[in-house]
Design a protein around this motif. Structure first.
Motif: not given
Length: 442
Positions: A203-215
């Motif tokens: 879930d994009p919570e908060p909206f400022g979240l950037c999810v990093a999974d590997g590259h």
């Protein structure tokens, strides 16, 4: 000349596009035929950024903005002659989970100049260090293009940073890049796409979240640009040297502030570790100002014709993060004054004029772009200074005692940073970062 050097020479010609690439949440242009845009972070780091540039007569460019809680006349986009403040938009999450399900509005953004041919970029993806695919529904068209999907798959196989926002996760899904359970976020409507492609939804919570999974770096869109930039720099092996650290920046705003001139510094400076706040004399913390896009008229005027004013178009809502009563030069290291029509309101508030003067008197960094120079002129900060001025502010700068400089990029005079227009944002932000004692190395 090796491939990297060749790409770098091509990238240098696209420096003006860097700020647009940082800020754009959706596709700046809509259409069908794919081209590629390359922008430069440093002389040795090149990024490939997708956009779409079919003949633009079929559909205007798009920007995605969270819609207000209702479609009442007070929240609809208004013409420039009747500016109004919309109600603060509710969380998209709460709207989607509630009984009333709204999405977002699509508003015309800047016209985006293409800087490279798709065929040249696709011929050797290895000459790029990162792939950025901005958000926007243009990706629905590109996801059915075998050449585009092939390029995304080839780039994913290189295991170099791949940035996806809003709807562009669809392209990686089409390329099979989510099948190994890659953790991924996106705009809410993309959840079934991510899960059907074998990805793990976040879930994009908060909206400022950037999810990093590997590259793979993913986000809901432009609210996450600070985290996107920070994680992209880290993924490319960069080190941010923050000097003493904890630099604090205040962005002064009002309704109809230039979208890019407010959003790009706000999020780019946060991306290199600054604590950034926004404030407006007529708003409280948590309320929004209307931003606007200012662009040359389209279609382009005939040769020899005179264009007297740019087009003004409604853009994102921009949230104020601080109360005006709490804005003090003692609490910040830098003040940024974006352009647009906001400075016309700011100069009518004595505290706004006094505030920027206080920053200068206390040796803080003062940065202004475009019509933001009007506030500096009212505060007496331009006398005897070199000031980057385009046509709109040339007379004002000279009347204020400045040496109006006509250049591309930004001008630094002691702790004053000025730029003439939003296309100079890349250098503008870089100069502010320098004066704050922050550097980025690879």
């Amino acid at each position: 000349m090796d491939k990297r050097s060749t790409a770098d020479e091509r990238v240098k010609k696209a420096a003006a596009a860097a700020a647009r690439g940082i800020d754009s949440s959706g596709a700046p242009t809509f259409g069908f035929r794919l081209v590629a845009s390359a922008v430069s972070v440093t002389p040795w780091i090149t990024l490939l950024m997708f956009t779409d540039a079919r003949a633009r007569t079929t559909r205007p460019p798009s920007r995605s903005t969270p819609s207000p809680p209702s479609a009442s006349p007070s929240t609809a986009p208004r013409p420039a002659s009747a500016p109004a403040t919309p109600a603060s938009p509710q969380s998209t999450t709460s709207r989607l989970r509630g009984t009333s399900r709204h999405l977002y509005t699509e508003l015309t953004g800047h016209r985006f100049t293409i800087t490279a041919d798709f065929a040249a970029a696709a011929a050797d993806p290895s000459c790029y260090d990162a792939l950025v695919i901005p958000g926007g529904r243009f990706t629905e068209q590109l996801s059915a293009d075998a050449a585009v999907v092939g390029l995304v798959a080839a780039f994913a196989a290189l295991r170099r940073p791949l940035v996806l926002t809003c709807h562009s996760q669809l392209l990686l899904a089409a390329a099979g890049g989510l099948s190994a359970g890659v953790r991924c976020t996106a705009f809410f409507s993309l959840r079934p796409v991510v899960e059907l492609a074998g990805g793990a939804w976040v879930d994009p919570e908060p909206f400022g979240l950037c999810v990093a999974d590997g590259h793979v770096l993913s986000a809901i869109g432009w609210p996450a640009h600070a985290q996107i930039l920070a994680k992209l720099l880290a993924a490319m092996g960069a080190r941010v040297h923050a000097g003493r650290g904890g630099q604090r920046v205040l962005v002064l705003c009002a309704d109809y502030v230039d979208d890019y001139e407010a959003n790009v510094p706000f999020r780019a400076l946060a991306g290199v570790g600054c604590h950034v706040e926004s404030a407006c004399p007529t708003k409280r913390k948590g309320e929004t100002v209307v931003t606007a896009i200012y662009d040359a008229a389209a279609p382009a005027p005939a040769a020899g014709a005179t264009v007297t004013v740019s087009e003004e178009r409604r853009s994102h809502n921009f949230v104020m993060t601080a109360d005006w009563a709490d804005a003090s030069a003692d609490d910040f290291d830098c003040v940024v004054v974006p352009g647009g029509r906001a400075p016309e309101l700011l100069v009518t508030h004595d505290k706004a004029v006094a505030l920027v003067k206080e920053f200068a008197d206390k040796g803080k960094v003062v940065a202004s772009i475009g019509q933001g120079h009007l506030l500096l002129a009212a505060a007496g900060l331009l006398r005897g200074k070199k000031c980057a001025s385009g046509v709109p502010m040339r007379v004002v700068s000279r009347l204020a005692g400045a040496e109006a400089v006509e250049v591309e990029g930004a001008v630094v005079d002691c702790k004053l940073v000025t730029a003439a227009r939003w296309t100079d944002l890349a250098q503008f932000v870089a100069r502010v970062i320098d004066l704050l004692g922050i550097s980025v190395s690879f």
